[in-house]
Structures are given as structure tokens and as C-alpha cells.
Design a protein around this motif. Structure first.
Motif, PDB file in Angstrom:
ATOM      1  N   PRO A   1       0.904  -1.264   0.135  1.00  0.00           N
ATOM      2  CA  PRO A   1       0.037  -0.050   0.030  1.00  0.00           C
ATOM      3  C   PRO A   1       0.803   1.208   0.071  1.00  0.00           C
ATOM      4  O   PRO A   1       0.144   2.361  -0.426  1.00  0.00           O
ATOM      5  CB  PRO A   1      -0.934  -0.179   1.358  1.00  0.00           C
ATOM      6  CG  PRO A   1       0.008  -0.894   2.263  1.00  0.00           C
ATOM      7  CD  PRO A   1       0.554  -2.051   1.234  1.00  0.00           C
ATOM      8  N   SER A   2       2.123   1.303   0.566  1.00  0.00           N
ATOM      9  CA  SER A   2       2.838   2.516   0.565  1.00  0.00           C
ATOM     10  C   SER A   2       4.292   2.092   0.518  1.00  0.00           C
ATOM     11  O   SER A   2       4.459   0.782   1.024  1.00  0.00           O
ATOM     12  CB  SER A   2       2.653   3.273   1.523  1.00  0.00           C
ATOM     13  OG  SER A   2       3.070   2.960   2.945  1.00  0.00           O
ATOM     14  N   ASP A   3       5.262   3.159   0.391  1.00  0.00           N
ATOM     15  CA  ASP A   3       6.730   2.477   0.391  1.00  0.00           C
ATOM     16  C   ASP A   3       7.199   2.497   1.912  1.00  0.00           C
ATOM     17  O   ASP A   3       8.352   2.087   2.065  1.00  0.00           O
ATOM     18  CB  ASP A   3       7.464   3.628  -0.313  1.00  0.00           C
ATOM     19  CG  ASP A   3       7.389   5.032   0.484  1.00  0.00           C
ATOM     20  OD1 ASP A   3       7.925   5.965  -0.079  1.00  0.00           O
ATOM     21  OD2 ASP A   3       6.481   5.166   1.467  1.00  0.00           O
ATOM     22  N   ARG A   4       6.114   2.395   2.529  1.00  0.00           N
ATOM     23  CA  ARG A   4       6.571   2.328   4.351  1.00  0.00           C
ATOM     24  C   ARG A   4       6.686   0.678   4.547  1.00  0.00           C
ATOM     25  O   ARG A   4       7.262   0.188   5.396  1.00  0.00           O
ATOM     26  CB  ARG A   4       5.695   2.526   5.319  1.00  0.00           C
ATOM     27  CG  ARG A   4       5.461   4.448   5.234  1.00  0.00           C
ATOM     28  CD  ARG A   4       4.742   4.861   6.192  1.00  0.00           C
ATOM     29  NE  ARG A   4       3.338   4.537   6.206  1.00  0.00           N
ATOM     30  CZ  ARG A   4       2.639   3.569   6.770  1.00  0.00           C
ATOM     31  NH1 ARG A   4       3.338   2.881   7.748  1.00  0.00           N
ATOM     32  NH2 ARG A   4       1.253   3.268   6.734  1.00  0.00           N
TER      33      ARG A   4
ATOM     34  N   SER B   1       7.890  -3.073   3.330  1.00  0.00           N
ATOM     35  CA  SER B   1       8.739  -3.763   2.487  1.00  0.00           C
ATOM     36  C   SER B   1       8.797  -5.288   2.998  1.00  0.00           C
ATOM     37  O   SER B   1       8.442  -5.281   4.166  1.00  0.00           O
ATOM     38  CB  SER B   1      10.082  -3.128   2.353  1.00  0.00           C
ATOM     39  OG  SER B   1      10.376  -3.253   3.984  1.00  0.00           O
TER      40      SER B   1
ATOM     41  N   THR C   1       4.694   3.513  11.619  1.00  0.00           N
ATOM     42  CA  THR C   1       3.369   2.585  11.411  1.00  0.00           C
ATOM     43  C   THR C   1       2.422   3.633  11.821  1.00  0.00           C
ATOM     44  O   THR C   1       2.944   4.715  12.279  1.00  0.00           O
ATOM     45  CB  THR C   1       3.479   1.523  12.659  1.00  0.00           C
ATOM     46  OG1 THR C   1       3.821   1.978  13.739  1.00  0.00           O
ATOM     47  CG2 THR C   1       4.209   0.274  12.221  1.00  0.00           C
ATOM     48  N   GLN C   2       1.500   3.570  11.044  1.00  0.00           N
ATOM     49  CA  GLN C   2       0.240   4.384  11.131  1.00  0.00           C
ATOM     50  C   GLN C   2      -0.775   3.388  11.970  1.00  0.00           C
ATOM     51  O   GLN C   2      -1.068   2.396  11.980  1.00  0.00           O
ATOM     52  CB  GLN C   2      -0.248   4.986   9.817  1.00  0.00           C
ATOM     53  CG  GLN C   2       0.998   5.787   9.142  1.00  0.00           C
ATOM     54  CD  GLN C   2       1.380   6.953  10.132  1.00  0.00           C
ATOM     55  OE1 GLN C   2       0.527   7.849  10.250  1.00  0.00           O
ATOM     56  NE2 GLN C   2       2.688   7.151  10.119  1.00  0.00           N
TER      57      GLN C   2
ATOM     58  N   GLU D   1      -3.773   2.979  10.638  1.00  0.00           N
ATOM     59  CA  GLU D   1      -4.555   2.309   9.755  1.00  0.00           C
ATOM     60  C   GLU D   1      -4.009   1.108   9.225  1.00  0.00           C
ATOM     61  O   GLU D   1      -4.317   0.388   8.463  1.00  0.00           O
ATOM     62  CB  GLU D   1      -4.881   3.326   8.491  1.00  0.00           C
ATOM     63  CG  GLU D   1      -3.513   3.673   7.717  1.00  0.00           C
ATOM     64  CD  GLU D   1      -3.291   5.244   8.222  1.00  0.00           C
ATOM     65  OE1 GLU D   1      -3.443   5.738   9.199  1.00  0.00           O
ATOM     66  OE2 GLU D   1      -2.580   5.835   7.335  1.00  0.00           O
ATOM     67  N   ASP D   2      -2.618   0.738   9.823  1.00  0.00           N
ATOM     68  CA  ASP D   2      -1.771  -0.241   9.534  1.00  0.00           C
ATOM     69  C   ASP D   2      -2.346  -1.499  10.541  1.00  0.00           C
ATOM     70  O   ASP D   2      -1.985  -2.429  10.230  1.00  0.00           O
ATOM     71  CB  ASP D   2      -0.247  -0.294   9.924  1.00  0.00           C
ATOM     72  CG  ASP D   2       0.212   1.074   8.851  1.00  0.00           C
ATOM     73  OD1 ASP D   2       1.344   1.672   9.090  1.00  0.00           O
ATOM     74  OD2 ASP D   2      -0.379   1.112   7.873  1.00  0.00           O
TER      75      ASP D   2
END
Lengths: 115, 115
Positions: free
Chosen positions: A61-64, A66, A82-83, A85-86
Motif C-alpha cells: 500500500p505504500s513505500d513504508r 517492504s 507505523t500508522q 490504519e496499519d
């Protein structure tokens, strides 16, 4: 002979911290998948490894996010900064490719809660 | 891209009654279809799969599903349910045309078996 295992089973972290989730696939399985299961989005594909081929990262979902797969076996999914929504259950699956036929066997998941 | 629709989010049923859980997928020439079950706090377990051949597929725990190409459906059935069948059921598809190995899941149907 064991199934897919994942660790930790539960992880609570603070917003902004990095987390690592581990997956041990079934011995001999060449393909490994990560999925995310969340209340709002259901079951979503994240990333797929097959042997020595370049991974299919199209679901990240994002480059955060991997992932690595070392030695064709164990995989680690890393989420940086981390957010909330994770927060979700992160499921790993493995399969033994047989032509085009693949049955994916799932682990019990890691339940991630970001506060 | 493939999509999977599970029309019923919840299905309450009495013990020993028959049940049908509905699944429709977006049209494609060649797909593999799967049903997975998820018991509380566990990973996904394969119930059955359709790859080719007979359109009626039998799986574990007395479940069966019928592939209907003209209606793009793969409904799951059981003639007599048990309390232990209470779980969430996911329909999934693997698209052969694109060669994409990852599964696309429906949103799930929660089967609640009542005594």
C-alpha cells in the motif's frame, strides 16, 4: 511437516515505530505470499515471492511497507513509521508450485495494533 | 482485474439445516476458484477448489461447491450444518489469464449455526 508459522502472534506498537513480522513457510514450498486482513478492506494481497524471481510487490500500500525472503525460505515483512490504519491481521501463505496449480496454505497470522 | 462478490455478509442457520453461501466473480475465460474457512483467531483453511473438469467439487467437512461458468458463480453448499461449522467463509479466485498468482478474495460470509 509443520504448517506455516508466523511470529509474533500479537504485536502492539506506538504510531511512528517500525515493526517486523516473520513468516516460516512450509518446507519445500517455493512460493510465499503476504496478505493483510482488516475490517475496512477485507483480505488484500501485499507481496508474492517465487523462488529466485523478482517479487511481485504490486499489493504493497505504500513505500513504508517492504518484505524480504532470505535463502528462499523465511520471510520478514517490515512496516516503517507505523500508522493507525496499519492495524490489521497480517497473514502469510506458502504454496508448492505445480504447473499452474497452486494451493496456498495460510499461517495463523500476526495481529498488529498500532496505538 | 478480477473481483469476487459474496452477497451475504452473515448467514444465520439452525443446526442440521442446509446452507448455501453465494459467490460470484467477474467474468474471465480461465479462473481457478477456492473456498477457504476461517475459525475464530485462526488462519485460513482450504475447504475446496475448482481447477477444471467436473463442475461439482467436493471438499472437506461435507461441503461442496458448483462452478457455473454462464452465471460466473461458485456457490458453497452443505446439506446439514453443525454448530462447529460456525466460522467465516471466503471465496477466492486466481486469474489464469493474467498469470497473477495472488488470490483475490471476497469480503467473506459469517456463518452462524444456532442450536
Amino acid at each position: 511437516g509443520a504448517g506455516v508459522s508466523q511470529s509474533p502472534s500479537n504485536k502492539v506498537t506506538e504510531k511512528g515505530k517500525d515493526v517486523e513480522l516473520r513468516c516460516d513457510p512450509i518446507s519445500g514450498h517455493t512460493a510465499l505470499y503476504w496478505y493483510r486482513q482488516s475490517l475496512g478492506q477485507g483480505l488484500e494481497f501485499l507481496i508474492y515471492f517465487q523462488g529466485n524471481s523478482a517479487p511481485d510487490k504490486s499489493g504493497l500500500p505504500s513505500d513504508r511497507f517492504s518484505a524480504e525472503r532470505t535463502g528462499g525460505s523465511v520471510s520478514t515483512l517490515t512496516i516503517q513509521r507505523t500508522q493507525q490504519e496499519d492495524s490489521a491481521v497480517y497473514l502469510c501463505a506458502s504454496s508448492r508450485t505445480s504447473g499452474n496449480v497452486e494451493t496456498q496454505y495460510f499461517g495463523p497470522g500476526t495481529r498488529l495494533l498500532v496505538l | 482485474a478480477q473481483s469476487v462478490t459474496q452477497l451475504d455478509s452473515q448467514v444465520p442457520v439452525f443446526e442440521e439445516a442446509p446452507v448455501e453461501l453465494r459467490c460470484n466473480y467477474s467474468s474471465s475465460v480461465s479462473v481457478y476458484l477456492f473456498w477457504y474457512v476461517q475459525y475464530p483467531n485462526q488462519g485460513l483453511q482450504l475447504l475446496l477448489k475448482y481447477l477444471s473438469g467436473s463442475t461439482l467439487v467436493k471438499g472437506i467437512n461435507g461441503f461442496e461447491a458448483e462452478f457455473n461458468k454462464s452465471q460466473t458463480s461458485f456457490h458453497l453448499r452443505k446439506p446439514s450444518v453443525h454448530i462447529s461449522d460456525t466460522a467465516e467463509y471466503f471465496c477466492a479466485v486466481s486469474d489464469l489469464q493474467t498469470g497473477r498468482r495472488a488470490l483475490t478474495f471476497g469480503s467473506g460470509t459469517r456463518l452462524q449455526v444456532q442450536p
